[in-house]
Write a protein that holds these residues in place. Structure first.
Motif, PDB file in Angstrom:
ATOM      1  N   UNK A 190       4.436  15.408  -8.076  1.00  9.96           N
ATOM      2  CA  UNK A 190       4.494  16.843  -8.361  1.00  9.96           C
ATOM      3  C   UNK A 190       5.805  17.485  -7.911  1.00  9.96           C
ATOM      4  N   UNK A 191       6.922  16.777  -8.134  1.00  5.35           N
ATOM      5  CA  UNK A 191       8.209  17.387  -7.827  1.00  5.35           C
ATOM      6  C   UNK A 191       8.412  18.665  -8.624  1.00  5.35           C
ATOM      7  N   UNK A 192       7.801  18.732  -9.818  1.00  8.32           N
ATOM      8  CA  UNK A 192       7.941  19.919 -10.657  1.00  8.32           C
ATOM      9  C   UNK A 192       7.208  21.120 -10.084  1.00  8.32           C
ATOM     10  N   UNK A 193       6.344  20.908  -9.085  1.00  2.69           N
ATOM     11  CA  UNK A 193       5.610  22.003  -8.463  1.00  2.69           C
ATOM     12  C   UNK A 193       6.058  22.262  -7.029  1.00  2.69           C
ATOM     13  N   UNK A 194       7.112  21.576  -6.598  1.00  2.00           N
ATOM     14  CA  UNK A 194       7.535  21.664  -5.202  1.00  2.00           C
ATOM     15  C   UNK A 194       8.050  23.050  -4.853  1.00  2.00           C
ATOM     16  N   UNK A 195       7.736  23.495  -3.635  1.00  2.00           N
ATOM     17  CA  UNK A 195       8.248  24.773  -3.147  1.00  2.00           C
ATOM     18  C   UNK A 195       9.528  24.573  -2.337  1.00  2.00           C
ATOM     19  N   UNK A 196       9.925  23.349  -2.100  1.00  2.63           N
ATOM     20  CA  UNK A 196      11.151  23.023  -1.385  1.00  2.63           C
ATOM     21  C   UNK A 196      11.244  21.519  -1.235  1.00  2.63           C
ATOM     22  N   UNK A 239       0.860  -1.180   0.000  1.00  2.00           N
ATOM     23  CA  UNK A 239       0.000   0.000   0.000  1.00  2.00           C
ATOM     24  C   UNK A 239       0.893   1.226   0.000  1.00  2.00           C
ATOM     25  N   UNK A 240       0.772   2.036  -1.050  1.00  2.00           N
ATOM     26  CA  UNK A 240       1.615   3.209  -1.216  1.00  2.00           C
ATOM     27  C   UNK A 240       0.818   4.461  -0.852  1.00  2.00           C
ATOM     28  N   UNK A 241       1.334   5.222   0.087  1.00  2.00           N
ATOM     29  CA  UNK A 241       0.745   6.522   0.419  1.00  2.00           C
ATOM     30  C   UNK A 241       1.306   7.554  -0.543  1.00  2.00           C
ATOM     31  N   UNK A 242       0.424   8.187  -1.304  1.00  3.85           N
ATOM     32  CA  UNK A 242       0.831   9.176  -2.304  1.00  3.85           C
ATOM     33  C   UNK A 242       0.691  10.571  -1.711  1.00  3.85           C
ATOM     34  N   UNK A 243       1.774  11.319  -1.727  1.00  2.67           N
ATOM     35  CA  UNK A 243       1.800  12.668  -1.172  1.00  2.67           C
ATOM     36  C   UNK A 243       2.331  13.641  -2.223  1.00  2.67           C
ATOM     37  N   UNK A 244       1.768  14.837  -2.244  1.00  2.44           N
ATOM     38  CA  UNK A 244       2.154  15.832  -3.241  1.00  2.44           C
ATOM     39  C   UNK A 244       3.199  16.783  -2.675  1.00  2.44           C
ATOM     40  N   UNK A 245       4.264  17.009  -3.451  1.00  2.00           N
ATOM     41  CA  UNK A 245       5.366  17.860  -2.998  1.00  2.00           C
ATOM     42  C   UNK A 245       4.999  19.340  -2.942  1.00  2.00           C
ATOM     43  N   UNK A 246       3.867  19.718  -3.538  1.00  2.00           N
ATOM     44  CA  UNK A 246       3.481  21.127  -3.485  1.00  2.00           C
ATOM     45  C   UNK A 246       2.622  21.432  -2.264  1.00  2.00           C
ATOM     46  N   UNK A 247       2.584  20.506  -1.300  1.00  2.00           N
ATOM     47  CA  UNK A 247       1.888  20.736  -0.033  1.00  2.00           C
ATOM     48  C   UNK A 247       2.898  21.111   1.044  1.00  2.00           C
ATOM     49  N   UNK A 248       2.406  21.710   2.098  1.00  2.00           N
ATOM     50  CA  UNK A 248       3.289  22.092   3.204  1.00  2.00           C
ATOM     51  C   UNK A 248       3.636  20.888   4.062  1.00  2.00           C
TER      52      UNK A 248
END
Length: 226
Positions: free
Chosen positions: A158-164, A126-135
């Protein structure tokens, strides 16, 4: 950073069942399409798709379109019993990927419902999917809440949308689970890669792991208040 490596079939006459879970809008459906295309087109695996995301007609239609393009079977299920039957029908596949509906981290009722589906599916991973553009606050909140359904891998989108990128290391250390995949855009099947610790380290060092105050505020505003 522990890396889980690529999803590999089970060599014992049954499919490997993999479920993707996570908050709304993190890109689970697109990630499943990328994985399915890689396994089918590049590795010539027999792939089956299942979606229990009947809350979102758009997500079902999107996955159905991808399934038709790459010529893999798709099962749309509404109840845990239907899921059990679907897995039987897909028993000749090498890999079965299960797409789940997005859940708000504080949506206890729907998280309980999701757990009932997963209890029936008994996924191998089971893979938990998390978006890099979240805090970081949003990510850690999701980690805490989704841990109740049983998670053993983490995929970042969404590494391309990451803020850090420093936040990725913080989250991985907190959850203490293996990194599976990283996605870097919307292109199917190209914008996905197997997660590696060195890749995360390079991202952090190249960016300094820093997030501007303005960017951090935008990320915080994206956090689901529910």
């Amino acid at each position: 950073i522990p890396a889980g490596g690529e999803i590999a079939p089970i060599r014992c006459g049954r499919p490997k069942v993999v479920a993707l879970v996570g908050p709304t809008g993190v890109g689970k459906t697109t990630t499943i399409a990328k994985l399915a295309a890689r396994f089918k087109l590049r590795e010539n695996r027999r792939v089956g798709l299942v979606t229990i995301d009947t809350y979102s007609i758009a997500a079902v239609d999107q996955l159905r379109t991808y399934a038709e393009i790459i010529d893999v079977p798709l099962e749309v299920v509404v109840t845990p019993d239907e899921l059990a039957d679907a897995l039987v029908r897909l028993g000749a596949c090498d890999i079965v990927l299960i797409d789940t509906a997005g859940r708000g981290p504080n949506d206890a009722i729907r998280l309980t419902e999701l757990k009932r589906f997963l209890d029936v599916a008994k996924p191998d991973e089971t893979h938990l999917v998390l978006a890099c553009n979240s805090s970081q606050t949003c990510l850690l909140q999701a980690v805490e809440q989704f841990s109740r359904v049983g998670v053993d891998r983490v995929a970042f989108t969404k590494l391309d949308e990451a803020v850090g990128f420093g936040v990725l290391l913080n989250v991985l250390r907190r959850i203490d689970k293996k990194l599976s995949y990283l996605t870097t855009g919307q292109d199917v099947p190209d914008d996905i890669e197997v997660g590696q610790g060195q890749r995360i380290a390079d991202l952090i060092l190249s960016s300094g792991g820093m997030v501007s105050g303005q960017a951090r505020t935008r990320a915080e505003n994206r956090c689901d208040p529910s």
